[in-house]
Design an enzyme around this catalytic site. Structure first.
Site, PDB file in Angstrom:
ATOM      1  N   CYS B  85       0.843  -1.209   0.000  1.00 20.24           N
ATOM      2  CA  CYS B  85       0.000   0.000   0.000  1.00 20.24           C
ATOM      3  C   CYS B  85       0.875   1.254   0.000  1.00 20.24           C
ATOM      4  O   CYS B  85       1.611   1.488  -0.947  1.00 20.24           O
ATOM      5  CB  CYS B  85      -0.966  -0.067   1.179  1.00 20.24           C
ATOM      6  N   HIS B 201      -3.020  -5.811   1.136  1.00 18.42           N
ATOM      7  CA  HIS B 201      -2.469  -5.935   2.494  1.00 18.42           C
ATOM      8  C   HIS B 201      -2.344  -7.398   2.910  1.00 18.42           C
ATOM      9  O   HIS B 201      -3.277  -7.950   3.503  1.00 18.42           O
ATOM     10  CB  HIS B 201      -3.387  -5.210   3.481  1.00 18.42           C
ATOM     11  N   GLU B 203      -0.752  -8.566   5.369  1.00 15.42           N
ATOM     12  CA  GLU B 203      -0.748  -8.673   6.838  1.00 15.42           C
ATOM     13  C   GLU B 203      -2.162  -8.700   7.408  1.00 15.42           C
ATOM     14  O   GLU B 203      -2.346  -9.029   8.577  1.00 15.42           O
ATOM     15  CB  GLU B 203       0.067  -7.511   7.440  1.00 15.42           C
TER      16      GLU B 203
END
Lengths: 89, 230
Positions: B85, B201, B203
């Site tokens: 990002c 993302h 994570e």
């Protein structure tokens, strides 16, 4: 040393789409204007010290190259004002 | 394996990465950008967020930080580096990855799930995942990757396109593209393959509770397969 004011105009390159400009064009048409195209950009006004006109112009270009514009997507132009003070410390 | 998770003012995903690496049992440390020294680390993460408030351009001010200078050095030394990002935006601004990320063509901030196809295995984060479809969340307003014609040809022909937005059948369609990105590009690697940037993302999809686990497949590559040059 003098104090200079540089105005750096940053705008998206011709081949880069400007969705913000397109949205503004649509809004201007909604106001009844016969708008064919809108390009949006930024105006950055920097007040800074330099030895002379040439030094000030070089500094403003370096600011444009290294930070104020991204050469991948943007062009910029420098407009240099006259020194605002004759002498500074 | 010890991973540095860089924290710039305005970064928002560093704790999510720390949580993810905790689940994977990979040693990690959140590192403040101004003190960044990547000696002693084996990999670095540039997390998402809004470094320096996205002022001027997303990632433009972060590229001048000491941490980014360290990233340049570490990237040249072959360190695995993942930017997600805003991290992807920073890596592009810093010149570690080609092109630039600009406003989504529809002008909306998009918070959603996307699918990507792994196009390049030549990164520590995608090794063994070639051709796989990964489902991950996105949250961005400026994720549209652009470049001039020569750069686009170069990244396509050299296999630097690592991830591409696709539909559930694996086809890159305009509908599967959440931001108008050129050629549905979701992620790019550098020529050497040690630096990867992507808008989604990983994570945020590392356990079922979060709605998906495909991010784990990307991050666990660090634990198992990374070899750092001496």
């Amino acid at each position: 040393m003098g104090e200079f004011v540089a105005t750096i105009h940053v705008r998206p390159k011709g081949e880069v789409r400007d969705p913000q400009g397109e949205a503004v064009a649509g809004a201007l048409r909604a106001l009844g204007f016969d708008v064919t195209d809108v390009r949006t950009g930024k105006e950055i006004v920097v007040r800074f010290a330099a030895a002379d006109d040439e030094g000030a112009r070089d500094a403003a270009r370096t600011m444009g190259d290294q930070l104020l514009a991204n050469p991948v997507i943007e062009d910029y132009a420098v407009e240099l004002g006259a020194p605002t003070e004759a002498a500074r410390g | 394996m010890k991973v540095a998770i860089l924290l710039y003012p305005g970064t928002w995903s560093e704790r999510d990465f720390a949580h993810a690496f905790g689940l994977l049992g990979i040693e990690h440390e959140i590192v403040w950008h101004a003190d960044a020294d990547l000696h002693g680390f084996d990999a670095a993460i540039v997390p998402g967020g809004f470094s320096y408030g996205d002022h001027l351009r997303a990632g433009a001010i972060a590229k001048l930080s000491p941490a980014t200078r360290e990233l340049r050095r570490a990237a040249a030394d072959g360190m695995p580096i993942l930017g997600s990002c805003n991290g992807f935006q920073i890596l592009c601004e810093a010149g570690l990855l080609p092109g630039a990320l600009v406003r989504n063509t529809h002008l909306e901030f998009r918070c959603d799930w996307v699918r990507m196809r792994v196009e390049s295995e030549e990164t520590p984060f995608t090794r063994g995942l070639g051709g796989e479809l990964l489902r991950m969340p996105i949250a961005h307003g400026e994720g549209c990757w652009v470049a001039d014609e020569d750069t686009l040809l170069r990244v396509e022909s050299s296999g630097q396109v690592a991830l591409r937005y696709v539909d559930e059948r694996g086809t890159a369609t305009p509908e599967a593209n959440p931001n108008g990105s050129t050629a549905n590009i979701a992620g790019l690697r550098n020529e050497a393959g040690n630096v990867l940037g992507l808008m989604p993302h990983p994570e945020r999809c590392v356990e079922d509770l979060l709605g998906g686990t495909d991010g784990r497949r990307m991050l666990e590559g660090l634990g198992a397969r990374t070899v750092i040059p001496a």
